[in-house]
Write a protein that holds these residues in place. Structure first.
Motif, PDB file in Angstrom:
ATOM      1  N   VAL A 141      14.721  13.232  -2.231  1.00 40.84           N
ATOM      2  CA  VAL A 141      14.921  11.848  -1.838  1.00 40.84           C
ATOM      3  C   VAL A 141      13.693  11.345  -1.081  1.00 40.84           C
ATOM      4  CG1 VAL A 141      17.434  12.092  -1.656  1.00 40.84           C
ATOM      5  CG2 VAL A 141      16.014  12.424   0.371  1.00 40.84           C
ATOM      6  N   ARG A 142      13.505  10.050  -1.127  1.00 41.69           N
ATOM      7  CA  ARG A 142      12.502   9.402  -0.294  1.00 41.69           C
ATOM      8  C   ARG A 142      13.245   8.852   0.922  1.00 41.69           C
ATOM      9  NH1 ARG A 142       8.833   4.846  -0.991  1.00 41.69           N
ATOM     10  NH2 ARG A 142       7.188   5.072   0.592  1.00 41.69           N
ATOM     11  N   LYS A 175       0.817  -1.211   0.000  1.00 41.29           N
ATOM     12  CA  LYS A 175       0.000   0.000   0.000  1.00 41.29           C
ATOM     13  C   LYS A 175       0.852   1.263   0.000  1.00 41.29           C
ATOM     14  CE  LYS A 175      -4.131  -1.779   2.403  1.00 41.29           C
ATOM     15  NZ  LYS A 175      -4.942  -1.683   3.640  1.00 41.29           N
ATOM     16  N   VAL A 176       1.946   1.254   0.756  1.00 41.66           N
ATOM     17  CA  VAL A 176       2.691   2.502   0.977  1.00 41.66           C
ATOM     18  C   VAL A 176       3.929   2.649   0.100  1.00 41.66           C
ATOM     19  CG1 VAL A 176       1.883   2.548   3.358  1.00 41.66           C
ATOM     20  CG2 VAL A 176       4.131   1.579   2.860  1.00 41.66           C
ATOM     21  N   ALA A 177       4.422   1.546  -0.482  1.00 37.92           N
ATOM     22  CA  ALA A 177       5.686   1.613  -1.217  1.00 37.92           C
ATOM     23  C   ALA A 177       5.627   2.570  -2.395  1.00 37.92           C
ATOM     24  CB  ALA A 177       6.091   0.218  -1.692  1.00 37.92           C
ATOM     25  N   GLY A 178       4.488   2.644  -3.066  1.00 42.57           N
ATOM     26  CA  GLY A 178       4.370   3.484  -4.253  1.00 42.57           C
ATOM     27  C   GLY A 178       4.232   4.960  -3.960  1.00 42.57           C
ATOM     28  N   THR A 179       4.094   5.306  -2.682  1.00 44.24           N
ATOM     29  CA  THR A 179       4.013   6.716  -2.294  1.00 44.24           C
ATOM     30  C   THR A 179       5.404   7.253  -1.991  1.00 44.24           C
ATOM     31  OG1 THR A 179       3.841   6.411   0.110  1.00 44.24           O
ATOM     32  CG2 THR A 179       1.830   6.102  -1.195  1.00 44.24           C
ATOM     33  N   ASP A 180       5.481   8.546  -1.676  1.00 45.35           N
ATOM     34  CA  ASP A 180       6.756   9.136  -1.251  1.00 45.35           C
ATOM     35  C   ASP A 180       6.776   9.374   0.256  1.00 45.35           C
ATOM     36  OD1 ASP A 180       8.515   9.163  -3.302  1.00 45.35           O
ATOM     37  OD2 ASP A 180       8.177  11.235  -3.909  1.00 45.35           O
ATOM     38  N   ALA A 181       5.850   8.752   0.983  1.00 42.80           N
ATOM     39  CA  ALA A 181       5.777   8.943   2.432  1.00 42.80           C
ATOM     40  C   ALA A 181       7.048   8.428   3.100  1.00 42.80           C
ATOM     41  CB  ALA A 181       4.556   8.212   2.993  1.00 42.80           C
ATOM     42  N   ASN A 182       7.538   9.193   4.088  1.00 43.52           N
ATOM     43  CA  ASN A 182       8.682   8.738   4.873  1.00 43.52           C
ATOM     44  C   ASN A 182       8.265   7.540   5.720  1.00 43.52           C
ATOM     45  OD1 ASN A 182      10.237  10.792   3.844  1.00 43.52           O
ATOM     46  ND2 ASN A 182       9.914  12.155   5.593  1.00 43.52           N
ATOM     47  N   GLU A 240      20.021  11.456  -4.920  1.00 48.72           N
ATOM     48  CA  GLU A 240      19.072  12.324  -5.621  1.00 48.72           C
ATOM     49  C   GLU A 240      18.140  11.525  -6.530  1.00 48.72           C
ATOM     50  OE1 GLU A 240      17.161  15.831  -6.888  1.00 48.72           O
ATOM     51  OE2 GLU A 240      18.431  15.396  -5.165  1.00 48.72           O
ATOM     52  N   GLY A 241      16.850  11.741  -6.349  1.00 55.24           N
ATOM     53  CA  GLY A 241      15.856  11.052  -7.146  1.00 55.24           C
ATOM     54  C   GLY A 241      15.552   9.645  -6.672  1.00 55.24           C
ATOM     55  N   GLY A 242      16.298   9.174  -5.669  1.00 54.77           N
ATOM     56  CA  GLY A 242      16.129   7.821  -5.179  1.00 54.77           C
ATOM     57  C   GLY A 242      15.708   7.785  -3.724  1.00 54.77           C
ATOM     58  N   THR A 243      16.242   6.810  -2.997  1.00 56.04           N
ATOM     59  CA  THR A 243      15.863   6.585  -1.612  1.00 56.04           C
ATOM     60  C   THR A 243      17.083   6.682  -0.717  1.00 56.04           C
ATOM     61  OG1 THR A 243      14.106   5.069  -2.319  1.00 56.04           O
ATOM     62  CG2 THR A 243      14.768   4.969  -0.009  1.00 56.04           C
ATOM     63  N   LEU A 244      16.942   7.401   0.390  1.00 54.73           N
ATOM     64  CA  LEU A 244      17.995   7.501   1.400  1.00 54.73           C
ATOM     65  C   LEU A 244      17.581   6.643   2.587  1.00 54.73           C
ATOM     66  CD1 LEU A 244      20.682   9.019   2.008  1.00 54.73           C
ATOM     67  CD2 LEU A 244      19.312  10.701   3.242  1.00 54.73           C
ATOM     68  N   PHE A 245      18.390   5.645   2.917  1.00 55.33           N
ATOM     69  CA  PHE A 245      18.076   4.730   4.018  1.00 55.33           C
ATOM     70  C   PHE A 245      19.006   5.017   5.190  1.00 55.33           C
ATOM     71  CE2 PHE A 245      18.818   0.371   5.928  1.00 55.33           C
ATOM     72  CZ  PHE A 245      17.670   0.413   6.717  1.00 55.33           C
ATOM     73  N   ILE A 257       4.861   6.730   8.094  1.00 56.72           N
ATOM     74  CA  ILE A 257       4.374   5.355   8.100  1.00 56.72           C
ATOM     75  C   ILE A 257       5.315   4.520   8.964  1.00 56.72           C
ATOM     76  CG2 ILE A 257       3.870   3.290   6.729  1.00 56.72           C
ATOM     77  CD1 ILE A 257       1.976   5.543   6.117  1.00 56.72           C
ATOM     78  N   HIS A 258       4.745   3.749   9.894  1.00 57.03           N
ATOM     79  CA  HIS A 258       5.552   2.894  10.776  1.00 57.03           C
ATOM     80  C   HIS A 258       5.332   1.435  10.386  1.00 57.03           C
ATOM     81  CE1 HIS A 258       6.203   1.050  15.038  1.00 57.03           C
ATOM     82  NE2 HIS A 258       7.249   0.873  14.251  1.00 57.03           N
TER      83      HIS A 258
END
Length: 441
Positions: free
Chosen positions: A275-276, A157-164, A233-238, A305-306
């Motif tokens: 970044v996401r 449900k949440v992966a396709g969003t940009d929610a932290n 940039e444009g990707g995901t920061l973990f 989102i937790h």
């Protein structure tokens, strides 16, 4: 030639590093060169190289290849899919064969032929298991337990969003693997997933690591360097182990997230960031907020989102299938493809509490594969703490208590070798030092 893949070159001769790096510039898309093998675990974690070109000898006067074989084993243990090509100045066929048996893809003899070097490294690259960041590929094993089924539904449900997203869970539950999965399912999957171990980032280097620096900003700043925010940039920061970030550094991170821009150390220009953000921790951040050790405003910012990863002992029905996956992987790696678990071994695997979770299970299966001579792994071949021998008191323990106990046990198992402890736990030496200091070990 189309450049492709990531390679790590490890050699204490800096002239060779420079020469090989120049030779491969038109072959590999990303090249990292390091002079000390002690930096290998950090580079495996951060760069995820497809291929490692590994020198066999690093210590002056020691030319028997033993150090190279040690680091070969460490690379294959920490990141089995990475292919290793051994680099030796001695045409020792016996040593090369030993390296191949230990999991090396091939070897190159110094002085090397340029064409042969490229060909050998490219052949190794083509053996690589696709990297977790590659769109459409996944290392996630969901299983069929109720806890993981519910988590999978939420992730989809949440992966396709940009929610932290904030991922919580005990050590070894696979928080980084889940972060990889979310990235793959996101709209940013074609860009980079950039992981950072926040427990290993020192106070003095925090801004340089995350925000970058300009040439001359400090003594060792010999060139402009982008930080992790720019690289993602444009990707995901973990941000892994976010709970280990000091209160002072939390404020600097919060400022960057609120402004959606960073300033390099020694610079003045605001650089927009796109970044996401995914964070992970094994600590209770709500409790830390109540204690005043974690900023409430930062928690709100990272916790849109937790997602909670259940402990392995809470995943009924998933443990033995996971063990079989690891058995297949390590049996292939160590040329024992016919190896299997006995029914008694599987019953023991299913009954053990696995306080170190998936990481502990993985290490136990690898150890059993290595030490078992016959084709069947028996009950006695499975190494793990039973409830009766673990020393764990009745009743629930906090995550911190379990982490402390796991570190104490691993230090004992490794006879105090902290490099080995850090590698076995899948953390950097700096993170291990921080935890030892924190728990007073």
């Amino acid at each position: 030639m189309n450049k492709q893949g990531t390679i790590l070159i490890v050699d204490d001769n800096r002239n060779i590093l420079t020469t090989v790096k120049m030779l491969l510039e038109d072959t590999f898309a990303r090249i990292t060169a390091i002079a000390s093998p002690n930096n290998i675990p950090a580079r495996l974690r951060e760069d995820r190289p497809d291929v490692v070109l590994l020198d066999m000898n690093f210590q002056s006067g020691i030319n028997n290849g033993n150090e190279g074989l040690y680091w070969l084993r460490e690379i294959k243990r920490l990141r089995p899919q990475t292919q290793v090509v051994l680099f030796t100045a001695y045409a020792d066929i016996e040593l090369a064969v030993t390296g191949i048996k230990e999991g090396a893809a091939d070897f190159v003899i110094k002085p090397f032929d340029n064409r042969k070097m490229r060909e050998t490294l490219l052949n190794a690259y083509h053996k690589v298991t696709p990297r977790p960041q590659t769109a459409g590929k996944s290392n996630m094993v969901w299983g069929s337990s109720a806890a993981m089924t519910d988590l999978k539904v939420m992730v989809e449900k949440v992966a396709g969003t940009d929610a932290n997203i904030l991922i919580t869970g005990e050590n070894g539950t696979g928080k980084e693997v889940l972060a990889n999965e979310i990235h793959l399912l996101s709209q940013r999957s074609d860009a980079r997933l950039m992981p950072i171990d926040m427990g290993a980032v020192s106070e003095t280097l925090f801004e340089s690591e995350l925000f970058g620096h300009m040439k001359g900003a400090f003594t060792d700043a010999k060139a402009d360097k982008p930080g992790k925010f720019e690289l993602a940039e444009g990707g995901t920061l973990f941000l892994d182990e976010i709970g280990n970030l000091s209160y002072n550094l939390q404020a600097k991170l919060l400022t960057a997230l609120q402004r959606r821009s960073i300033v390099r150390v020694g610079g003045s220009r605001q650089i927009p960031i796109n970044v996401r953000l995914i964070c992970a921790t094994n600590r209770d951040l709500q409790q830390m907020v109540r204690e005043g050790s974690f900023r409430e405003d930062l928690l709100y910012r990272i916790n849109t989102i937790h997602l909670h990863l259940p402990a392995l002992r809470e995943r009924q029905g998933d443990i033995v299938p996971l063990a079989r996956i690891f058995l297949e992987r390590y049996a292939g790696m160590y040329n024992k493809s016919q190896m299997r678990f006995s029914p008694a071994a599987e019953r023991k695997i299913d009954a053990l509490p696995w306080y170190g979770n998936i990481r502990e299970l993985q290490h136990a299966v690898e150890k059993a594969v290595i030490l078992t001579d016959g084709p069947e792994i028996g009950e006695s071949d499975i190494d793990g703490d039973t409830p009766a021998t673990s020393g764990r008191p009745e009743g629930a323990q906090t995550i911190d208590q379990m982490e402390q106990r796991l570190i104490e046990k691993t230090i004992a198992d490794c006879d105090g070798n902290l490099s080995q402890v850090a590698s076995r736990l899948g953390i950097s030496r700096q993170t291990l030092y921080n935890k030892i200091k924190r728990y007073g070990l």
